[in-house]
Write an enzyme that holds these catalytic residues in place. Sequence first.
Site, PDB file in Angstrom:
ATOM      1  N   GLY A  80      80.247  -1.976  -6.255  1.00  0.00           N
ATOM      2  CA  GLY A  80      79.198  -0.832  -5.232  1.00  0.00           C
ATOM      3  C   GLY A  80      80.592   0.323  -5.103  1.00  0.00           C
ATOM      4  N   GLY A 136      83.476   2.034  -4.704  1.00  0.00           N
ATOM      5  CA  GLY A 136      84.686   1.626  -4.097  1.00  0.00           C
ATOM      6  C   GLY A 136      85.383   3.053  -3.516  1.00  0.00           C
ATOM      7  N   GLY A 146      90.535   3.969  -3.763  1.00  0.00           N
ATOM      8  CA  GLY A 146      89.790   5.092  -3.648  1.00  0.00           C
ATOM      9  C   GLY A 146      89.629   7.208  -3.783  1.00  0.00           C
ATOM     10  NE  ARG A 199      76.341   3.681  -9.101  1.00  0.00           N
ATOM     11  CZ  ARG A 199      76.722   4.612  -9.895  1.00  0.00           C
ATOM     12  NH1 ARG A 199      77.623   4.291 -11.030  1.00  0.00           N
ATOM     13  NH2 ARG A 199      77.268   5.016  -9.428  1.00  0.00           N
ATOM     14  CG  ASP A 257      78.716  -0.847 -13.376  1.00  0.00           C
ATOM     15  OD1 ASP A 257      79.125  -1.815 -13.928  1.00  0.00           O
ATOM     16  OD2 ASP A 257      79.657  -0.599 -13.285  1.00  0.00           O
ATOM     17  CG  ASN A 258      79.303   2.985 -15.223  1.00  0.00           C
ATOM     18  OD1 ASN A 258      79.159   3.175 -14.068  1.00  0.00           O
ATOM     19  ND2 ASN A 258      80.236   2.429 -16.340  1.00  0.00           N
TER      20      ASN A 258
HETATM   21  P1  AMP Z   1      83.377   2.779 -13.129  1.00  0.00           P
HETATM   22  O1  AMP Z   1      84.241   2.144 -14.034  1.00  0.00           O
HETATM   23  O2  AMP Z   1      84.311   4.223 -13.395  1.00  0.00           O
HETATM   24  O3  AMP Z   1      81.912   2.939 -12.846  1.00  0.00           O
HETATM   25  O4  AMP Z   1      83.835   2.351 -11.913  1.00  0.00           O
HETATM   26  C1  AMP Z   1      83.754   0.505 -12.041  1.00  0.00           C
HETATM   27  C2  AMP Z   1      83.210   0.032 -10.657  1.00  0.00           C
HETATM   28  O5  AMP Z   1      85.098   0.975 -10.468  1.00  0.00           O
HETATM   29  C3  AMP Z   1      82.947   1.275  -9.360  1.00  0.00           C
HETATM   30  O6  AMP Z   1      82.602  -0.538  -8.251  1.00  0.00           O
HETATM   31  C4  AMP Z   1      83.266   2.199  -8.968  1.00  0.00           C
HETATM   32  O7  AMP Z   1      82.889   2.381  -7.842  1.00  0.00           O
HETATM   33  C5  AMP Z   1      85.038   1.212  -8.984  1.00  0.00           C
HETATM   34  N1  AMP Z   1      86.144   1.832  -8.995  1.00  0.00           N
HETATM   35  C6  AMP Z   1      86.608   2.607 -10.018  1.00  0.00           C
HETATM   36  N2  AMP Z   1      87.534   3.457  -9.595  1.00  0.00           N
HETATM   37  C7  AMP Z   1      88.355   3.378  -8.457  1.00  0.00           C
HETATM   38  C8  AMP Z   1      88.979   3.350  -7.011  1.00  0.00           C
HETATM   39  N3  AMP Z   1      89.771   4.154  -8.068  1.00  0.00           N
HETATM   40  N4  AMP Z   1      89.218   3.326  -6.673  1.00  0.00           N
HETATM   41  C9  AMP Z   1      88.710   2.205  -5.574  1.00  0.00           C
HETATM   42  N5  AMP Z   1      87.255   1.751  -6.535  1.00  0.00           N
HETATM   43  C10 AMP Z   1      87.299   2.127  -7.440  1.00  0.00           C
HETATM   44 MG    MG Z   2      80.799   3.653 -12.529  1.00  0.00          MG
END
Ligand code: AMP
Ligand code: MG
Length: 488
Positions: free
Chosen positions: A84, A86, A120, A177, A245-246
């Site tokens: 989700g 985040g 976040g 996604r 998810d991407n």
């Molecule tokens: P990503 O690898 O950037 O596509 O992120 C994968 C998941 O981790 C997604 O659900 C993002 O929202 C969450 N996420 C990545 N970085 C953070 C962060 N710094 N704080 C909270 N959630 C994160």
């Molecule tokens: Mg992502």
Amino acid sequence: MRYQNSYAKLDPRLYHKQPPTALDNPRAGHFNLQVAEQLGWSEDKELMQRWVDIIGGHYVPDGFEPLAMAYAGHQFGQWAGQLGDGRGLLMAQVLDNNDTLQDLHLKGIGLTPYSRMGDGRAVLRSTIREYLCGHAFAQLGIPASNALGFVVSDTPVRREKMEAGAALMRVADSHIRLGHVEWIASFAPDLLGEFTDYMIDTYYPDCRDSEQPVLSFLSAVVERTARMIADWQLIGFAHGVMNTDNLSITGSTLDFGPFGFMERFNPAWINNHSDHTGRYAYQNQPAIGYWNLNVWLPHFMRLPGVTRETLADCLAPYETVFMQHYQQGLCRKLGLPHEQVSLGLAFDWLSLLEDNLLDYTNSFRALLGLIAPDNYPHEKQLLATLTHELSAEALTVWQDWRKRYLAQIATLSIDEVIENIENNNPVYVLRNDIAQRAITAAEQGQFDEVDRLYTLLATPYKVQELATVLDSSPPAPNAPQMPISCSS
Ligand code: AMP
Ligand code: MG
């Protein structure tokens, strides 16, 4: 702006409505006026005056309806369960100048119920990379998210070291996604029908006219994904983290993180430092696209009329669509028509690049220096650099290839050949090194280099006066690779 916040009207289990958590003392990083005009943002005086407050999370304009989306996903081939938004919020959806729905999504804006162990936040480094790459893709003509602007702040964010917190207002035709459907299948399967209708009506309305709208929608997602990945291969782009998810359901490139543009040509190249097995290596991307769709599609078997067999029919054209789009594009890059002899030349050309670790972008562009050296002095220089890097043995291979290529071109309209090469091979791509130079300056509070790169990447197919030699220089052949990781 013409707001149309349709996602916020879906079943509340799909998201969490909440405002952003403000950054401390946000300051302007860069603003994309072109995107502001596209969205109608630029016509609103208050939005223009307060964009830093808005992106910094200090002000939520009327018409915005911020929410964090729930989704799930397969990460590096493993089921990861609930993920989700985040650290991002869907702030609003608006109809742009072309009547296309666009999402305004604020990234780096604090905790949500989906933050898990994260803080976040987003750091300046990755924010600049995402900002410039979205812009580069828009100008290269590859479907992708772009951004309205970004801010930097005094909010400290801990990664390997302490860094400055930043926020980016991402603009994309959708933030749904593949992982949204995976979340529904696991946590709210009764919503699948309604959600599929929403995806069709909002993003694939033409499929409504078909006898089986769901199957026609799924086929369209398969096709758009195959075409997007072909575009990546052609431009030499490695996404770096192709988790489900991407990947967007619209076939637009989403989530620019540990991506890279190919420099010295090596199909097995891995840009993402955290990708230890090379799952997301450049040459694996087409197969991973297929893998992702293959885990995604079976969820739709819950819907009437969808069977294992009909889903297999939806997925089957993936490879053909990919190959066709890739091969046509490859021939166009060489200025040749799509036929057998061109493909032979193209694959031998790629072998020459690979065997000699030549720069992917510059080598294609150097062909202009071969065909029309007087009109293309920059490319003439690229060609000289290329041949200079070849051993005596490789030089013979090159001379043989050149002879075959020129013979092929002699049968064609030279103006068309030149036009195709020029319009399909950028002079400038966002090399890791040039992005890093802009990041280093920005970390000292200087955004001039971001601005210069913004201008440079705005017309990537033209040689520009504001460019320096460094903007189109690859690293030395065996230089250690810059570590680009998932930590952002
Ligand atoms: P990503 O690898 O950037 O596509 O992120 C994968 C998941 O981790 C997604 O659900 C993002 O929202 C969450 N996420 C990545 N970085 C953070 C962060 N710094 N704080 C909270 N959630 C994160
Ligand atoms: Mg992502």
